[in-house]
Design an enzyme around this catalytic site. Structure first.
Site, PDB file in Angstrom:
ATOM      1  N   MET A 331      37.196  41.356  33.493  1.00  0.00           N
ATOM      2  CA  MET A 331      37.617  40.456  34.574  1.00  0.00           C
ATOM      3  C   MET A 331      36.591  39.356  34.739  1.00  0.00           C
ATOM      4  SD  MET A 331      39.700  39.515  36.884  1.00  0.00           S
ATOM      5  CE  MET A 331      39.371  38.049  37.849  1.00  0.00           C
ATOM      6  N   GLU A 366      36.440  36.006  28.454  1.00  0.00           N
ATOM      7  CA  GLU A 366      36.049  35.945  29.863  1.00  0.00           C
ATOM      8  C   GLU A 366      35.161  34.738  30.167  1.00  0.00           C
ATOM      9  OE1 GLU A 366      37.796  37.796  31.617  1.00  0.00           O
ATOM     10  OE2 GLU A 366      38.466  39.103  30.007  1.00  0.00           O
TER      11      GLU A 366
END
Length: 930
Positions: A331, A366
């Site tokens: 994330m 990411e």
């Protein structure tokens, strides 16, 4: 965010293998899970037959209204105090807000939080206490009521609240880990995308409502505390000397879903990028060395993106941290990126080559979001694909820069491009851009369409525009919308201005309508010219679309010839159903290839004569590897759709006997795995296994078992893939050698290399006896590295002995398996054998309440369903699956259920149509020559 999902079985979801172990390429179910990110989309009518369905009828959407704009935040002053024993937290929010319109109510997002007190202090005025809190639980909102109207202007909203550190891997949650001494402890960590910041603090939890954040954490003094920004103050808590109050610098203006905080025990390694950004990789204690590879990648990646976008990274630091219990792959929280351990940690001695590649891709993905997503954020979740599709494309560009020996763009075609084609050919696919409203609908679009199709059409767009103009347009976009929000059309405008090409017109045909075309090609030689007749129609997994309302695409068409396979001879934009193209000065014996580089997002059907002319290019390797792969993959897809015989594809596959390229073999392996799974429903499964053995034996003998001097990354991947495939197909010499090496490894005589450990353990599992199972489970318990635990879990999942399968399934739900890994173990059992498939489905049904409670509302429930049932090939199983989920609702997986039912029926139709011909062909191969 990186999803962790799927690849073929005719499937696709989700963003890569976790990690991409070569053995998974022998399992057509598990290899479906390579990458992406989160979830699957909404619909209502379950596919009921293998004929064309009307997908225009969408489900009745739940009523949804976005937050009112009469009050919005400017700055969140947030202090949180987690209790790592009782799994609760206390919070204080002091938000500077602006009142645009006088109101006596403030509506915010709030879920699983109890507000204790709330008040509003107008700038220069008296504090006004809220008189009521009205929770709208279904909409995840709370309305704060005040006794008098809050007047226009600025003020401070104060809220005291409490919440739970949940065990659902979303919001502010607890993550279990073991200390080096073996003691079980818990960290407090976050996962807010898409709509779970509201589970940590009351907020305006929509991507377009940006604000700055001043975050403080009250934590045990022996714990590490991290957030998006650097620490600016650390002092003892005045009421408890065992606690510290850690204060972080003010963030840039940002969306709530990108906020993050972590409290736990970690070591770290540190470096600095060439442009002065401090980079740290946080690891479990005692494992700092395992963070060095990711640190190396990150330190190279930041300057690459800085240069590519020509926009500097805006924060002073970036932390990458491995979280024990983590649902997705990673994330992109701004400045504090969270990862699964297997997506970040590399043990120099015990990690395999595929794990290194996986880590490099995820880090690249990411960090790309730090610009594309964080600096400029989509206005609403309808434009999620822009974030994820772009990051899923540029991660490959980054890895190609850092590791040119990976041949990563060829791997993109197998890992993302073909996977997206497979999913988008289903009647239960969806457009890239999907209107979403209610929070329950948001998670459903984190799938292979947003990620892999998004990446594929951006790759096609980049090729259409050219790198120079593409970078120019990207720079303009990031500068224009930095610290703001944007929609898909905003990017098209910037790229159109940079290139002078009709970008919006071309791209809307790819993002706003579902599916893709099949390009049908025929040719005629006229003197020194070649006349190509090209037409397009929608491709569907059950055959070409023949309806009157057939959609059209604006299709960039590139053409090369046998004279120079690596050079595009001609480019045209196909903007009509059909056209004629003339290639000048080409001799009759030269072949013509459409879509060199396999960049255009479409399938191709050549005339028989054109296809015959291309086959020598496979045998003599004059066709580029990516084009050899694309040609084979197109034909395999056409055979599943009933447009050609599967026997023709098997004949083509035999032409690959001299193939040296890892990714080409990987895609062949994948498709043969799908076919093997299909034929496991027949009584001639052994014949397809023999075909696989015959095809893979020459390359297996050439590679051997030992790494040779001068070999590199791709050789290691190829050896693992080929030997794994031979073992799974029952190649006796390979199995015997594997048993010998496994015995030497267990006795300590010769430790297996990380690249061979999985495949040799898999062979061991194929002949596993009841007496050996406790030994394998003990190895799992003793494994110190999560990659090793996952490796053993894959071994257990591959067990096909009926008397052991139930024990493995029970183990999958035990405390010994991390919640995010349970799904892979069950999926492994489902993909191991016909018996395993039935047992896994029964296990899912019998344990549905527990499984649904654990994974509801997240992508893992979709993945569980797909892995469990997608391999069936009997009509009545589609009806059974449909019936089960009608009575056991899984709202976050409605479209997944539809796709599975569709795939089961397509498999059944394929088997009925081609099984006899395949059987006769395989028997004929074995027959001695007359």
């Amino acid at each position: 965010m990186l999803l962790v999902l799927g690849r073929r079985v005719s499937l696709s979801f989700v963003k890569r293998v976790i990690p991409q172990d070569p053995v998974l390429l022998s399992n057509p179910i598990l290899q479906d899970f390579r990458t992406i990110k989160f979830r699957v989309i909404h619909s209502s009518t379950v596919f009921a037959s293998a004929t064309r369905q009307n997908t225009d009828t969408m489900p009745e959407r739940r009523p949804f209204v976005r937050l009112p704009t009469d009050v919005y935040p400017v700055n969140y002053g947030l202090c949180l105090k987690p209790d790592l024993i009782d799994f609760t937290f206390e919070g204080k929010l002091e938000a500077i807000v602006k009142v645009n319109l006088a109101t006596n109510q403030i509506v915010m997002n709030c879920a699983d939080i109890d507000i204790i007190t709330a008040s509003f202090v107008p700038e220069g005025g008296e504090e006004i206490n809220a008189t009521g809190f009205n929770y709208q639980n279904e909409d995840e909102k709370v309305t704060l009521s005040f006794p008098s109207a809050l007047q226009k202007g600025s003020g401070t909203l104060k809220i005291d609240f409490v919440g739970e550190l949940n065990d659902k891997m979303k919001g502010f949650y607890r993550s279990k880990y073991a200390t080096p001494a073996g003691e079980i402890r818990y960290a407090a960590v976050t996962q807010f995308e898409a709509t779970d910041a509201r589970r940590a603090f009351p907020c305006w939890d929509e991507p377009a409502i940006k604000a700055t954040f001043d975050i403080s954490l009250i934590v045990p003094k022996d714990r590490v505390a991290l957030s998006n920004m650097n620490v600016i103050d650390r002092k003892p808590h005045p009421e408890d000397d065992s606690l510290l109050e850690v204060k972080f610098a003010t963030t840039p203006i940002m969306s709530t879903y990108l906020v993050a905080f972590v409290i736990g025990e970690y070591d770290f390694v540190e470096g600095q990028s060439s442009d002065g950004v401090t980079v740290r990789v946080y690891t479990p204690t005692g494992k700092a060395e395992q963070g060095k590879f990711a640190l190396e990648v990150a330190v190279k990646t930041l300057p690459f993106y800085n240069d590519y976008f020509n926009v500097p990274y805006p924060l002073p630091k970036i932390d990458l941290i491995a979280i024990a219990d983590f649902a997705a792959g990673a994330m992109e929280n701004w400045g504090l990126v969270t990862y699964r351990e297997t997506a970040l940690l590399i043990d120099p001695k015990n990690s395999c080559s595929s794990s290194r590649q996986w880590v490099a891709l995820v880090v690249g993905h990411e960090l790309a979001h730090q610009w594309f997503g964080n600096l400029v954020t989509m206005e609403w979740w309808t434009h999620l694909w822009l974030n994820e599709g772009f990051a899923s494309w540029i991660e490959y560009l980054c890895v190609d820069h850092c590791f040119p020996d990976y041949d990563i763009w060829t791997q993109f075609v197998s890992a993302d491009y073909t996977r997206a084609l497979d999913l988008d050919a289903l009647d239960n696919s969806h457009p890239i851009e999907v209107n979403v409203g209610h929070p329950s609908e948001v998670d459903e679009i984190f799938d292979a369409i947003s990620y892999s199709k998004g990446a594929s059409v951006i790759r096609m767009l980049h090729n259409y525009i050219g790198d120079k103009d593409f970078r120019k347009g990207m720079h303009s976009y990031l500068l224009k919308f930095q610290h703001r929000n944007a929609a898909t059309e905003d990017l098209w405008d910037c790229l159109e201005q940079a290139s002078g090409k009709p970008i919006a017109l071309v791209m809307s045909s790819w993002t706003k309508q579902m599916g893709f075309p099949i390009i049908v090609v025929d040719q005629e030689q006229q003197g020194d010219d070649r006349i190509l007749k090209i037409s397009q129609k929608k491709f569907c997994a059950s055959g070409p679309h023949n309806g009157e309302d057939c959609p059209n695409w604006m299709v960039p068409i590139s053409i090369c010839t046998g004279e120079d396979p690596g050079c595009t001879k001609l480019k045209v934009l196909l903007d009509s159903p059909e056209t004629t193209i003339t290639i000048n000065n080409i001799s009759p014996d030269q072949w013509v290839k459409i879509n060199p580089g396999t960049v255009g997002f479409y399938r191709i059907q050549y005339s028989s004569a054109m296809l015959e002319g291309l086959l020598p290019g496979i045998r003599d390797l004059t066709l580029l590897p990516v084009d050899r792969l694309g040609l084979q993959n197109d034909l395999f897809s056409l055979s599943r759709a009933g447009m050609i015989s599967t026997v023709e594809v098997l004949k083509l596959m035999e032409a690959f006997v001299n193939e040296p390229n890892y990714t080409v073999w990987s895609d062949l392996s994948c498709n043969l795995g799908v076919l093997s799974s299909l034929l496991s429903h027949t009584d001639f499964h052994e014949e397809i296994q023999e075909f696989i053995r015959d095809l893979f034996t020459p390359i297996g003998l050439k590679l051997g078992w030992e790494c040779k001097q001068g070999e590199g990354h791709l050789d290691a991947l190829l050896r693992g893939l080929v030997l794994g495939k031979l073992g799974k197909a029952g190649h006796k010499p390979t199995l015997e050698e594997a048993r010998r090496r496994f015995k030497d490894h267990v006795e300590g005589k010769q430790i297996l290399s990380a690249d061979l450990r999985s495949i040799i353990c898999i062979y061991f599992s194929l002949t596993l006896l009841r007496s050996n199972l406790p030994h394998l489970l003990q190895l799992h318990k003793q494994a110190d590295m999560q990659e090793e635990k996952n490796r053993i879990e894959r071994v257990l999942g591959a067990i096909s002995a009926p008397d052991l399968i139930q024990k493995v399934l029970t183990f999958a739900l035990s405390e010994d398996v991390r919640p995010q890994d349970t799904v892979s173990v069950i999926g492994g059992v489902a993909g191991s054998s016909k018996h395993g498939r039935k047992a896994a489905w029964k296990f899912v049904k019998d344990n549905w309440e527990e499984l649904h409670n654990r994974y509801q509302g997240g992508f893992l429930i979709s993945r569980l369903i797909k892995l469990s049932v997608d391999g069936f090939a009997i009509d009545k199983m589609a009806a059974e699956v449909k019936s089960f989920f009608e009575s056991h609702q899984a709202p976050a997986a409605e479209r997944t259920v539809q796709q599975c039912c569709e795939n089961i029926l397509l498999n059944a139709a394929w088997l009925k149509r081609d099984a006899d011909d395949i059987h006769q062909y395989l028997l004929k191969r074995k027959a001695p020559p007359v």
